[in-house]
Design a protein around this motif. Structure first.
Motif, PDB file in Angstrom:
ATOM      1  N   ILE A  43       6.068 -11.150  -6.216  1.00 40.80           N
ATOM      2  CA  ILE A  43       6.952 -11.800  -7.460  1.00 40.80           C
ATOM      3  C   ILE A  43       7.941 -10.683  -7.747  1.00 40.80           C
ATOM      4  CG2 ILE A  43       6.732 -12.440  -9.775  1.00 40.80           C
ATOM      5  CD1 ILE A  43       3.746 -13.403  -9.233  1.00 40.80           C
ATOM      6  N   ALA A  44       7.470  -9.507  -7.910  1.00 39.74           N
ATOM      7  CA  ALA A  44       8.590  -8.482  -8.156  1.00 39.74           C
ATOM      8  C   ALA A  44       9.806  -8.295  -7.254  1.00 39.74           C
ATOM      9  CB  ALA A  44       7.774  -7.004  -8.324  1.00 39.74           C
ATOM     10  N   LYS A  45       9.430  -8.774  -6.118  1.00 39.27           N
ATOM     11  CA  LYS A  45      10.315  -8.284  -4.919  1.00 39.27           C
ATOM     12  C   LYS A  45      11.338  -9.728  -4.817  1.00 39.27           C
ATOM     13  CE  LYS A  45       9.151  -6.786  -0.858  1.00 39.27           C
ATOM     14  NZ  LYS A  45       8.158  -6.429   0.096  1.00 39.27           N
ATOM     15  N   GLU A  46      11.114 -10.731  -5.585  1.00 44.43           N
ATOM     16  CA  GLU A  46      11.883 -11.913  -5.671  1.00 44.43           C
ATOM     17  C   GLU A  46      13.369 -11.690  -6.053  1.00 44.43           C
ATOM     18  OE1 GLU A  46      10.046 -14.981  -7.640  1.00 44.43           O
ATOM     19  OE2 GLU A  46       8.531 -15.578  -6.253  1.00 44.43           O
ATOM     20  N   ASN A  47      13.359 -10.550  -6.746  1.00 41.98           N
ATOM     21  CA  ASN A  47      14.736  -9.926  -7.357  1.00 41.98           C
ATOM     22  C   ASN A  47      15.345  -9.247  -6.113  1.00 41.98           C
ATOM     23  OD1 ASN A  47      16.970  -8.633  -8.393  1.00 41.98           O
ATOM     24  ND2 ASN A  47      15.948  -8.334 -10.432  1.00 41.98           N
ATOM     25  N   PRO A  48      16.575  -9.751  -5.774  1.00 49.23           N
ATOM     26  CA  PRO A  48      17.138  -8.766  -4.539  1.00 49.23           C
ATOM     27  C   PRO A  48      17.443  -7.470  -4.990  1.00 49.23           C
ATOM     28  CG  PRO A  48      18.810 -10.319  -5.430  1.00 49.23           C
ATOM     29  CD  PRO A  48      17.431 -10.749  -5.970  1.00 49.23           C
ATOM     30  N   ALA A  49      17.455  -7.112  -6.196  1.00 45.32           N
ATOM     31  CA  ALA A  49      17.826  -5.702  -6.612  1.00 45.32           C
ATOM     32  C   ALA A  49      16.642  -4.914  -6.710  1.00 45.32           C
ATOM     33  CB  ALA A  49      18.565  -5.620  -8.147  1.00 45.32           C
ATOM     34  N   ILE A  50      15.279  -5.212  -6.295  1.00 43.97           N
ATOM     35  CA  ILE A  50      14.204  -4.690  -6.344  1.00 43.97           C
ATOM     36  C   ILE A  50      13.689  -4.292  -4.950  1.00 43.97           C
ATOM     37  CG2 ILE A  50      11.801  -4.781  -7.085  1.00 43.97           C
ATOM     38  CD1 ILE A  50      13.736  -4.164  -9.446  1.00 43.97           C
ATOM     39  N   GLN A  51      13.246  -3.103  -4.803  1.00 42.21           N
ATOM     40  CA  GLN A  51      12.412  -2.928  -3.387  1.00 42.21           C
ATOM     41  C   GLN A  51      11.154  -2.211  -4.081  1.00 42.21           C
ATOM     42  OE1 GLN A  51      13.241  -3.478  -0.593  1.00 42.21           O
ATOM     43  NE2 GLN A  51      15.238  -4.171  -0.945  1.00 42.21           N
ATOM     44  N   VAL A  52       9.911  -2.524  -3.137  1.00 46.59           N
ATOM     45  CA  VAL A  52       8.596  -2.035  -3.914  1.00 46.59           C
ATOM     46  C   VAL A  52       8.087  -1.066  -2.423  1.00 46.59           C
ATOM     47  CG1 VAL A  52       6.260  -2.429  -4.466  1.00 46.59           C
ATOM     48  CG2 VAL A  52       8.006  -3.854  -5.256  1.00 46.59           C
ATOM     49  N   PHE A  53       8.089   0.037  -2.514  1.00 45.14           N
ATOM     50  CA  PHE A  53       7.872   0.885  -1.347  1.00 45.14           C
ATOM     51  C   PHE A  53       6.310   1.336  -1.643  1.00 45.14           C
ATOM     52  CE2 PHE A  53      12.466   2.079  -1.483  1.00 45.14           C
ATOM     53  CZ  PHE A  53      12.741   1.347  -0.469  1.00 45.14           C
ATOM     54  N   HIS A  54       5.456   1.205  -0.658  1.00 49.30           N
ATOM     55  CA  HIS A  54       4.100   1.660  -0.744  1.00 49.30           C
ATOM     56  C   HIS A  54       3.854   3.079  -0.536  1.00 49.30           C
ATOM     57  CE1 HIS A  54       2.543  -2.826  -0.531  1.00 49.30           C
ATOM     58  NE2 HIS A  54       3.817  -2.823  -0.660  1.00 49.30           N
ATOM     59  N   ALA A  55       2.772   3.521  -1.219  1.00 46.17           N
ATOM     60  CA  ALA A  55       2.270   4.856  -0.880  1.00 46.17           C
ATOM     61  C   ALA A  55       0.882   4.868  -0.620  1.00 46.17           C
ATOM     62  CB  ALA A  55       2.728   5.913  -2.355  1.00 46.17           C
ATOM     63  N   GLY A  56      -0.029   4.889  -1.614  1.00 45.96           N
ATOM     64  CA  GLY A  56      -1.375   4.739  -1.388  1.00 45.96           C
ATOM     65  C   GLY A  56      -1.908   3.281  -1.527  1.00 45.96           C
ATOM     66  N   THR A  57      -1.643   2.543  -0.287  1.00 46.04           N
ATOM     67  CA  THR A  57      -2.258   1.322  -0.106  1.00 46.04           C
ATOM     68  C   THR A  57      -2.956   0.865   1.093  1.00 46.04           C
ATOM     69  OG1 THR A  57      -0.204   0.269   0.896  1.00 46.04           O
ATOM     70  CG2 THR A  57      -0.269   0.185  -1.605  1.00 46.04           C
ATOM     71  N   ILE A  58      -3.699  -0.063   1.500  1.00 44.81           N
ATOM     72  CA  ILE A  58      -4.390  -0.695   2.449  1.00 44.81           C
ATOM     73  C   ILE A  58      -4.503  -2.076   2.215  1.00 44.81           C
ATOM     74  CG2 ILE A  58      -5.712   1.253   3.040  1.00 44.81           C
ATOM     75  CD1 ILE A  58      -8.272  -0.008   1.846  1.00 44.81           C
ATOM     76  N   ARG A  59      -4.341  -2.632   3.521  1.00 45.66           N
ATOM     77  CA  ARG A  59      -4.717  -4.124   3.515  1.00 45.66           C
ATOM     78  C   ARG A  59      -5.916  -4.581   3.795  1.00 45.66           C
ATOM     79  NH1 ARG A  59      -0.833  -8.476   3.811  1.00 45.66           N
ATOM     80  NH2 ARG A  59       0.760  -6.871   4.484  1.00 45.66           N
ATOM     81  N   MET A  60      -6.591  -5.426   2.986  1.00 44.23           N
ATOM     82  CA  MET A  60      -7.928  -5.742   3.241  1.00 44.23           C
ATOM     83  C   MET A  60      -8.186  -7.312   2.963  1.00 44.23           C
ATOM     84  SD  MET A  60     -10.576  -2.824   1.608  1.00 44.23           S
ATOM     85  CE  MET A  60     -10.269  -3.511   0.073  1.00 44.23           C
ATOM     86  N   ASN A  61      -8.567  -8.179   4.114  1.00 41.79           N
ATOM     87  CA  ASN A  61      -8.572  -9.589   4.044  1.00 41.79           C
ATOM     88  C   ASN A  61      -7.182 -10.105   3.824  1.00 41.79           C
ATOM     89  OD1 ASN A  61     -11.483  -9.242   4.620  1.00 41.79           O
ATOM     90  ND2 ASN A  61     -11.845  -8.885   2.154  1.00 41.79           N
ATOM     91  N   GLY A  62      -6.193  -9.542   4.111  1.00 40.43           N
ATOM     92  CA  GLY A  62      -4.827 -10.006   3.885  1.00 40.43           C
ATOM     93  C   GLY A  62      -4.305  -9.790   2.640  1.00 40.43           C
TER      94      GLY A  62
END
Length: 425
Positions: free
Chosen positions: A353-372
């Protein structure tokens, strides 16, 4: 070109994001990367410190260029190792990386080259260090010599705090061998800023200025962290000051390493304090800053891959850096309790939702993907980055995006960019 980025934080996600836009790129890899980087690069399950594993992978996959994000592999000599095997890698050698790996080395280099910096003394004895502090008085700054993840610096405003810092560093060894020596220096007052250069060992070009927010709490209070946010550009660094920093800091350093037979190729970062008596260099890093990179790269008009290639091939003089005429803000979302004890494994919602604005990027640092789904896996979890025609517009967009993201026990500073906003109001 096949490119491998080493690292797993927000800085590396920003690097991968920018590299992925290059028409020169055929395939992008990241080792070990994170859940966000996986959206733009193929993850390679090899730790950043595993030089032999990385070397073997580069040969197996025919990697054309390696870009190193964090400081540890650089100070441990990964450039020497891979370059010695014919792998093109961008970053300083182990010798040159001492500028960050040893604060003693950096301070003595500054003294030798007459680079403006704070007065300092070096100690290997806790008792002598304590005696010195007792005589000098407070406030005073205590720094461990080696790497400490951005947390080995204490600005002591009371005598008990200063003595505690020396005891923890040199007696209890909370930072291990990094605390075998400490640098004790005068406490400088003023406006802090980050100035980062790219160099091929001969030519030096400055990136856009930025300002980091190292303290955990608003109002720049509490312990130092790896960085809670940044913005670019900063009004603290005027064009006149920028030229002076280039002439008196970066150019002499690069010339010195060339003269020593160890040309510095890579990103070189100077932490600057703008005092009433002019600028002073607080520290050097031998790589891009984190989170400064997240606020700088979205403003860069150039092809990052072409820029790095030009530096790696000693033709940086062919490149003219171009920047978007806008401000950029990065707000770090962390786990409550960071930089000390914190919980992981929390489900994250709202990123898309946050990234729907083209002026916004979300860069990950401490994340993992679990069950999608994304979950927290570190202290600094996400970097929310917004751009605007002014610092006020960039701040508004960024914090609106931050409010759309949620995970249990998340924490962020609400005053990133406050100095610029105050100056420009």
């Amino acid at each position: 070109m096949k490119v491998l980025v080493i690292g797993s934080g927000g800085r590396e996600h920003a690097i991968c994001w920018k590299l992925s836009q290059s028409p020169k790129l055929t395939k992008l890899y990241a080792a070990p990367g994170n859940a966000g980087i996986e959206e733009v690069a193929q993850l390679v399950d090899i730790p950043a410190k595993d030089q032999e594993g990385l070397l073997k992978y580069c040969k197996k996959e025919g990697i054309n260029l390696v870009v190193v994000g964090p400081e540890a592999p650089l100070t441990e000599g990964i450039v020497d190792r891979l370059r010695g095997e014919g792998i093109k890698i961008f970053g300083p050698t182990k010798f040159a990386a001492q500028l960050e790996g040893s604060k003693v080395f950096a301070k003595e280099m500054m003294k030798k080259l007459s680079i403006p910096t704070g007065e300092f003394e070096v100690f290997t004895s806790a008792e002598k260090a304590m005696d010195y502090v007792a005589k000098k008085g407070i406030p005073i700054v205590i720094k461990v010599d080696g790497l400490a993840g951005g947390k080995g610096v204490v600005v002591a405003t009371s005598m008990p705090k200063a003595m505690e810092a020396i005891h923890l560093d040199m007696v209890k060894k909370v930072f291990g061998k990094a605390g075998d020596r400490v640098v004790i220096e005068e406490c400088l007052e003023g406006e802090e800023a980050s100035v980062i250069a790219i160099t091929d060992g001969i030519t030096v070009q400055l990136l856009a200025s930025s300002q980091d927010h190292k303290r955990i709490f608003e109002g720049d209070k509490g312990p130092n962290t790896g960085g809670m946010g940044a913005y670019s550009p900063t009004p603290a660094i005027t064009p006149e000051v920028e030229k002076e920093i280039l002439d008196r800091v970066f150019t002499p350093i690069v010339k010195e390493f060339k003269a020593l037979g160890h040309p510095f190729k890579g990103f070189l970062y100077a932490g600057i304090m703008m005092t009433k008596n002019g600028f002073r260099v607080l520290e050097f890093n031998v790589r891009l800053g984190d989170p400064e990179t997240q606020a700088i790269l979205p403003r860069l008009e150039n092809d990052l891959l072409e820029l790095i290639l030009a530096a790696a091939e000693e033709r940086l003089n062919e490149i003219t850096l171009e920047w978007k005429n806008e401000d950029c803000v990065c707000v770090v979302i962390a786990a409550e309790g960071y930089p000390d004890t914190y919980e992981t494994g929390k489900k994250i919602s709202g990123i898309s939702i946050a990234k729907e604005n083209p002026a916004i990027q979300v860069f990950h640092a401490g994340t993992i993907r679990m069950n999608g789904e994304f979950h927290t896996a570190g202290g600094r979890v996400l970097n929310v980055v917004g751009s605007g025609r002014s610092i006020f517009e960039a701040l508004s967009k960024t914090y609106h995006a931050v409010d759309q993201i949620f995970f249990e026990k998340m924490y962020f500073r609400k005053d990133i960019g406050h100095r610029a906003a105050k100056v420009l109001k």
